[in-house]
Scaffold this active site. Structure first.
Site, short mmCIF file in Angstrom:
data_model
loop_
_atom_site.label_atom_id
_atom_site.label_comp_id
_atom_site.label_asym_id
_atom_site.label_seq_id
_atom_site.Cartn_x
_atom_site.Cartn_y
_atom_site.Cartn_z
N TYR A 114 0.83 -1.20 0.00
CA TYR A 114 0.00 0.00 0.00
C TYR A 114 0.87 1.25 0.00
CZ TYR A 114 -4.33 -2.49 1.20
OH TYR A 114 -5.43 -3.30 1.19
N TYR A 153 -1.06 -10.06 0.42
CA TYR A 153 0.05 -9.66 1.29
C TYR A 153 -0.10 -10.28 2.67
CZ TYR A 153 -3.39 -6.18 2.75
OH TYR A 153 -4.53 -5.56 3.19
N ARG A 163 -3.73 -11.80 3.36
CA ARG A 163 -4.98 -11.31 2.78
C ARG A 163 -5.08 -11.77 1.34
NH1 ARG A 163 -8.23 -7.57 4.07
NH2 ARG A 163 -9.61 -9.24 3.48
N HIS A 168 -10.78 -2.46 -1.55
CA HIS A 168 -11.72 -1.86 -0.59
C HIS A 168 -12.70 -0.98 -1.36
CE1 HIS A 168 -9.46 -2.94 3.10
NE2 HIS A 168 -8.41 -2.90 2.29
#
Lengths: 245, 209
Positions: A114, A153, A163, A168
């Site tokens: 991210y 990740y 995950r 999202h």
């Protein structure tokens, strides 16, 4: 008298949504209320209205993650990863389109990293990828984003938790009462059933509704694959009789 | 999409289920906190400009978990009426007041959320009787599987609070107090403070709206 005054929404099915306390997802343990929610039997304008964003000035690439964070030039200024289009329709529980509502999304890059101050995962940042998009649905409730498929990740929950690839998704809907944030997973990902956050959902069918489907018909040859993700917000009802007698 | 029969015999889709907003919610909804460049327009915590009608106030607080520790990655949304008790649903940064705002707790320091706004007027309840002035808050964070809805009320509105049908829907008078922000004056500015306690002693009242 306002329009909202004789409107209501289908109640949320709290057994279908994940519970606040889901000990397999460890962070939920200290962050879940012990007390029961207080039900508002007769919601007011405060719940039955919500923001509209037709006047929010969106940039030309706000829904195009291939273009909205470029440091390089030309083809070499595009992000690394599988090019995809994520699209779908926002409808309410009665199948009625939810037009002109704000849909926002954020995601990791193709390596599972991210672009966030607090993410220190080994995988590198992509100089040409930010990971945020937003758009309004059209008059029929459709939305779409162009992006790259995010990578899975690892995260600290169980000794080796990963995950699944996910995006999202935040949708406003017509009122504060319909506000919803969720995640889209990718069809066929073997990490989906192993994920403690996915497992907060009690019903396999609920997981199924969060799984984006490969749509070859809407994929573009020599360019991108398309994944369809429809979003259902609470159904809006009119109250026929104001006077309860 | 998933369907189930309704009692009326028609078909009803099931609402898309919630998943946590996660620790990186800021990338999508509070870009400055993530360290991302801002776009042309962002939804932010300044709901009222200085020229907005009404009493200029700041709302501030922390989010506290069941261990008593501040939640440093919480994200909040606020929804409130203007000073006249009317909602301004058309979000427009050119206007002096917007009913909607967003804030996040910070990863360091006091870890507070805050909104710059005006004190809301009174909004009618479903039965037409006035509710006490309030701000609706939604709390999202890592570890919160479906966002929590609460309300912020004002401690200098004791009479209105005592008559508010929503506050009175909370059976325990002690628990009503968890929704009441305390007025402070700091450098001549009016501020109302409310900590949101997710769990345990002094747990905030959360609503199913």
């Amino acid at each position: 008298m306002q329009d909202s005054d004789n409107k209501r929404f289908v109640p949320r099915d709290r057994n279908w949504h994940p519970p606040a306390y889901a000990p397999g997802y460890k962070t939920s343990v200290p962050r879940s209320p012990n007390q029961a929610l207080v039900s508002l039997q007769h919601p007011s304008r405060s719940e039955l209205t919500g923001p509209r964003f037709e006047a929010l000035r969106l940039g030309p690439h706000d829904n195009d993650l291939l273009m909205n964070y470029r440091e390089g030039q030309g083809q070499d200024g595009l992000p690394i990863g599988e090019r995809i289009v994520m699209f779908g329709r926002v409808v309410d529980q009665f199948g009625k389109p939810v037009p002109h509502t704000l849909v926002e999304m954020w995601q990791a890059n193709a390596g599972g990293r991210y672009r966030h101050k607090k993410d220190g995962y080994l995988a590198p940042l992509d100089p040409n990828f930010g990971g945020v998009g937003r758009c309004l649905t059209d008059a029929q409730g459709w939305y779409h984003f162009r992006t790259v498929r995010p990578g899975p990740y690892p995260w600290p929950n169980d000794p080796n938790s990963w995950r699944p690839a996910h995006i999202h998704v935040s949708v406003m809907g017509p009122a504060i009462a319909t506000r919803l944030i969720t995640q889209m997973y990718f069809e066929g990902d073997p990490l989906i059933p192993r994920c403690p956050i996915v497992q907060t959902l009690g019903d396999p069918e609920a997981v199924d509704t969060l799984t984006g489907r490969l749509d070859m018909a809407r994929s573009r040859p020599m360019d991108y694959l398309a994944y369809r993700f429809d979003i259902v917000t609470r159904g809006a009802l009119q109250t026929y009789f104001e006077n309860q007698g | 999409m998933s369907q189930q029969p309704t009692r009326e015999g028609g078909l009803l889709y099931r609402e898309t289920p919630s998943q946590t907003a996660g620790p990186y919610v800021h990338i999508g909804l509070a870009l400055d906190v993530a360290g991302l460049p801002l776009r042309d327009e962002e939804i932010w915590s300044r709901m009222a400009a200085p020229e907005a009608e009404g009493e200029a106030i700041e709302l501030v607080g922390r989010v506290i978990d069941g261990n008593g520790d501040p939640v440093r990655d919480a994200f909040l949304e606020a929804w409130q009426a203007d000073a006249n008790g009317d909602f301004q649903p058309d979000f427009d940064l050119q206007k002096p007041f917007n009913s909607f705002g967003r804030s996040a707790t910070t990863a360091d320091g006091a870890s507070e959320w805050s909104f710059t706004t005006v004190k809301p007027g009174r909004v009618p309840a479903a039965n037409g009787k006035p509710m006490a002035p309030h701000v609706c808050l939604a709390v999202f964070a890592r570890g919160i599987n479906i966002h929590l809805n609460t309300r912020l009320y004002f401690d200098d509105e004791a009479e209105a609070n005592a008559a508010c049908p929503v506050l009175n829907a909370v059976e325990s008078p002690a628990r009503r107090e968890t929704l009441i922000a305390r007025r402070e004056e700091v450098d001549g500015k009016i501020r109302y403070r409310l900590d949101i306690r997710l769990q345990g002693e002094g747990e905030t009242v959360f609503f199913d709206i």
